[in-house]
Design a protein around this motif. Structure first.
Motif, PDB file in Angstrom:
ATOM      1  N   TYR A 168     -20.360  27.535  44.072  1.00  0.00           N
ATOM      2  CA  TYR A 168     -20.207  28.965  44.288  1.00  0.00           C
ATOM      3  C   TYR A 168     -21.201  29.446  45.332  1.00  0.00           C
ATOM      4  O   TYR A 168     -21.887  30.429  45.136  1.00  0.00           O
ATOM      5  CB  TYR A 168     -20.403  29.719  42.977  1.00  0.00           C
ATOM      6  N   ALA A 169     -21.273  28.729  46.429  1.00  0.00           N
ATOM      7  CA  ALA A 169     -22.248  29.056  47.458  1.00  0.00           C
ATOM      8  C   ALA A 169     -21.884  30.354  48.167  1.00  0.00           C
ATOM      9  O   ALA A 169     -20.724  30.682  48.364  1.00  0.00           O
ATOM     10  CB  ALA A 169     -22.347  27.928  48.471  1.00  0.00           C
ATOM     11  N   VAL A 170     -22.892  31.088  48.536  1.00  0.00           N
ATOM     12  CA  VAL A 170     -22.744  32.339  49.271  1.00  0.00           C
ATOM     13  C   VAL A 170     -22.595  31.991  50.745  1.00  0.00           C
ATOM     14  O   VAL A 170     -23.102  30.971  51.219  1.00  0.00           O
ATOM     15  CB  VAL A 170     -23.979  33.233  49.029  1.00  0.00           C
ATOM     16  N   ILE A 221     -34.392  21.336  46.959  1.00  0.00           N
ATOM     17  CA  ILE A 221     -35.587  21.775  47.684  1.00  0.00           C
ATOM     18  C   ILE A 221     -35.457  23.253  48.046  1.00  0.00           C
ATOM     19  O   ILE A 221     -36.419  24.018  47.930  1.00  0.00           O
ATOM     20  CB  ILE A 221     -35.826  20.900  48.927  1.00  0.00           C
ATOM     21  N   ASP A 222     -34.255  23.672  48.467  1.00  0.00           N
ATOM     22  CA  ASP A 222     -34.029  25.097  48.731  1.00  0.00           C
ATOM     23  C   ASP A 222     -34.254  25.917  47.467  1.00  0.00           C
ATOM     24  O   ASP A 222     -34.892  26.968  47.501  1.00  0.00           O
ATOM     25  CB  ASP A 222     -32.596  25.334  49.218  1.00  0.00           C
ATOM     26  N   PHE A 223     -33.715  25.445  46.368  1.00  0.00           N
ATOM     27  CA  PHE A 223     -33.807  26.162  45.098  1.00  0.00           C
ATOM     28  C   PHE A 223     -35.262  26.340  44.667  1.00  0.00           C
ATOM     29  O   PHE A 223     -35.719  27.460  44.419  1.00  0.00           O
ATOM     30  CB  PHE A 223     -33.021  25.405  44.027  1.00  0.00           C
ATOM     31  N   TYR A 224     -36.009  25.240  44.610  1.00  0.00           N
ATOM     32  CA  TYR A 224     -37.402  25.327  44.164  1.00  0.00           C
ATOM     33  C   TYR A 224     -38.299  25.977  45.213  1.00  0.00           C
ATOM     34  O   TYR A 224     -39.271  26.661  44.873  1.00  0.00           O
ATOM     35  CB  TYR A 224     -37.934  23.950  43.774  1.00  0.00           C
ATOM     36  N   GLY A 225     -37.997  25.791  46.477  1.00  0.00           N
ATOM     37  CA  GLY A 225     -38.777  26.440  47.535  1.00  0.00           C
ATOM     38  C   GLY A 225     -38.639  27.948  47.492  1.00  0.00           C
ATOM     39  O   GLY A 225     -39.621  28.677  47.664  1.00  0.00           O
ATOM     40  N   ASP A 226     -37.413  28.417  47.257  1.00  0.00           N
ATOM     41  CA  ASP A 226     -37.208  29.865  47.134  1.00  0.00           C
ATOM     42  C   ASP A 226     -37.956  30.422  45.926  1.00  0.00           C
ATOM     43  O   ASP A 226     -38.508  31.518  45.989  1.00  0.00           O
ATOM     44  CB  ASP A 226     -35.715  30.186  47.017  1.00  0.00           C
ATOM     45  N   LYS A 227     -37.949  29.687  44.839  1.00  0.00           N
ATOM     46  CA  LYS A 227     -38.685  30.139  43.649  1.00  0.00           C
ATOM     47  C   LYS A 227     -40.185  30.237  43.952  1.00  0.00           C
ATOM     48  O   LYS A 227     -40.824  31.245  43.646  1.00  0.00           O
ATOM     49  CB  LYS A 227     -38.478  29.175  42.481  1.00  0.00           C
ATOM     50  N   ALA A 228     -40.732  29.183  44.537  1.00  0.00           N
ATOM     51  CA  ALA A 228     -42.172  29.167  44.824  1.00  0.00           C
ATOM     52  C   ALA A 228     -42.553  30.271  45.810  1.00  0.00           C
ATOM     53  O   ALA A 228     -43.553  30.974  45.613  1.00  0.00           O
ATOM     54  CB  ALA A 228     -42.583  27.798  45.363  1.00  0.00           C
ATOM     55  N   ALA A 229     -41.753  30.443  46.860  1.00  0.00           N
ATOM     56  CA  ALA A 229     -42.052  31.473  47.854  1.00  0.00           C
ATOM     57  C   ALA A 229     -41.993  32.864  47.229  1.00  0.00           C
ATOM     58  O   ALA A 229     -42.846  33.711  47.509  1.00  0.00           O
ATOM     59  CB  ALA A 229     -41.077  31.376  49.029  1.00  0.00           C
ATOM     60  N   PHE A 256     -29.098  33.045  45.549  1.00  0.00           N
ATOM     61  CA  PHE A 256     -28.098  32.379  46.390  1.00  0.00           C
ATOM     62  C   PHE A 256     -28.229  30.861  46.319  1.00  0.00           C
ATOM     63  O   PHE A 256     -27.233  30.146  46.232  1.00  0.00           O
ATOM     64  CB  PHE A 256     -28.211  32.835  47.843  1.00  0.00           C
ATOM     65  N   SER A 257     -29.466  30.363  46.356  1.00  0.00           N
ATOM     66  CA  SER A 257     -29.655  28.910  46.309  1.00  0.00           C
ATOM     67  C   SER A 257     -29.310  28.355  44.936  1.00  0.00           C
ATOM     68  O   SER A 257     -28.885  27.206  44.815  1.00  0.00           O
ATOM     69  CB  SER A 257     -31.080  28.525  46.713  1.00  0.00           C
ATOM     70  N   SER A 258     -29.475  29.149  43.883  1.00  0.00           N
ATOM     71  CA  SER A 258     -29.087  28.670  42.564  1.00  0.00           C
ATOM     72  C   SER A 258     -27.554  28.598  42.444  1.00  0.00           C
ATOM     73  O   SER A 258     -27.032  27.759  41.726  1.00  0.00           O
ATOM     74  CB  SER A 258     -29.662  29.543  41.453  1.00  0.00           C
ATOM     75  N   LEU A 259     -26.853  29.477  43.139  1.00  0.00           N
ATOM     76  CA  LEU A 259     -25.397  29.422  43.135  1.00  0.00           C
ATOM     77  C   LEU A 259     -24.867  28.185  43.868  1.00  0.00           C
ATOM     78  O   LEU A 259     -23.765  27.736  43.603  1.00  0.00           O
ATOM     79  CB  LEU A 259     -24.801  30.684  43.753  1.00  0.00           C
ATOM     80  N   ALA A 260     -25.668  27.663  44.784  1.00  0.00           N
ATOM     81  CA  ALA A 260     -25.260  26.486  45.554  1.00  0.00           C
ATOM     82  C   ALA A 260     -25.479  25.196  44.759  1.00  0.00           C
ATOM     83  O   ALA A 260     -24.999  24.137  45.175  1.00  0.00           O
ATOM     84  CB  ALA A 260     -26.013  26.417  46.873  1.00  0.00           C
TER      85      ALA A 260
END
Length: 166
Positions: free
Chosen positions: A7-9, A95-103, A157-161
């Motif tokens: 379900y990517a945006v 990496i996108d998912f966890y990077g977005d969380k950390a940022a 968005f990254s979690s949807l991917a």
């Protein structure tokens, strides 16, 4: 069995959110770096800058980290839009998912720490005559918190991917 649906945006929407986040962070850094004030004491007038306060130094570090991360992710998103494939394939989705969380956590704590310190020092800033400096630094912290919202949306968005795991 077919792979689970993703379900990517749209990458264009993701790029717009990242660019708005980048703009907020850039303005925040400019405001913070240029904010100065002169504190009047009985002995001397003292120039006050953001690096005189630990919370504002932390805010500056958070904004710089957020700028670097957002610029990198924006470049990856532009690559995705122009080529039609993700940089590094689907292996970098985590990496996108966890990077977005950390940022987003770094930006949230940077903005919150700065606003909290400014509220604690409001009376002192008024007494020393640096309330204008505090107001500009608060604007920088507020823009950092607005950028946090952008990274939080990017995190969604990254979690949807992420592929569905059963």
């Amino acid at each position: 069995m077919a792979p689970p649906p993703s379900y990517a945006v749209s990458p264009v929407v993701s790029l717009i959110v990242r660019l708005l986040t980048f703009i907020c962070l850039l303005i925040s850094l400019i405001l913070l770096a240029t904010a100065t004030g002169t504190a009047s004491t009985t002995y001397a007038d003292v120039e006050v800058r953001f690096n005189d306060f630990i919370a504002y130094r932390y805010l500056c570090a958070a904004v710089v980290i957020g700028l670097a991360y957002t610029a990198m992710q924006s470049a990856f998103t532009v690559y995705h839009i122009t080529t039609g494939t993700r940089f590094g394939g689907n292996g970098l989705v985590l990496i996108d998912f966890y990077g977005d969380k950390a940022a987003s956590y770094i930006l949230a704590t940077g903005g919150a720490a700065s606003i909290g310190m400014a509220l604690d020092l409001k009376d002192l800033g008024d007494a020393l005559g640096i309330s204008n400096f505090m107001n500009v630094a608060n604007a920088a912290a507020s823009l950092c918190l607005l950028a946090f919202l952008g990274t939080a949306v990017s995190s969604i968005f990254s979690s949807l991917a992420l592929p569905k795991r059963v």
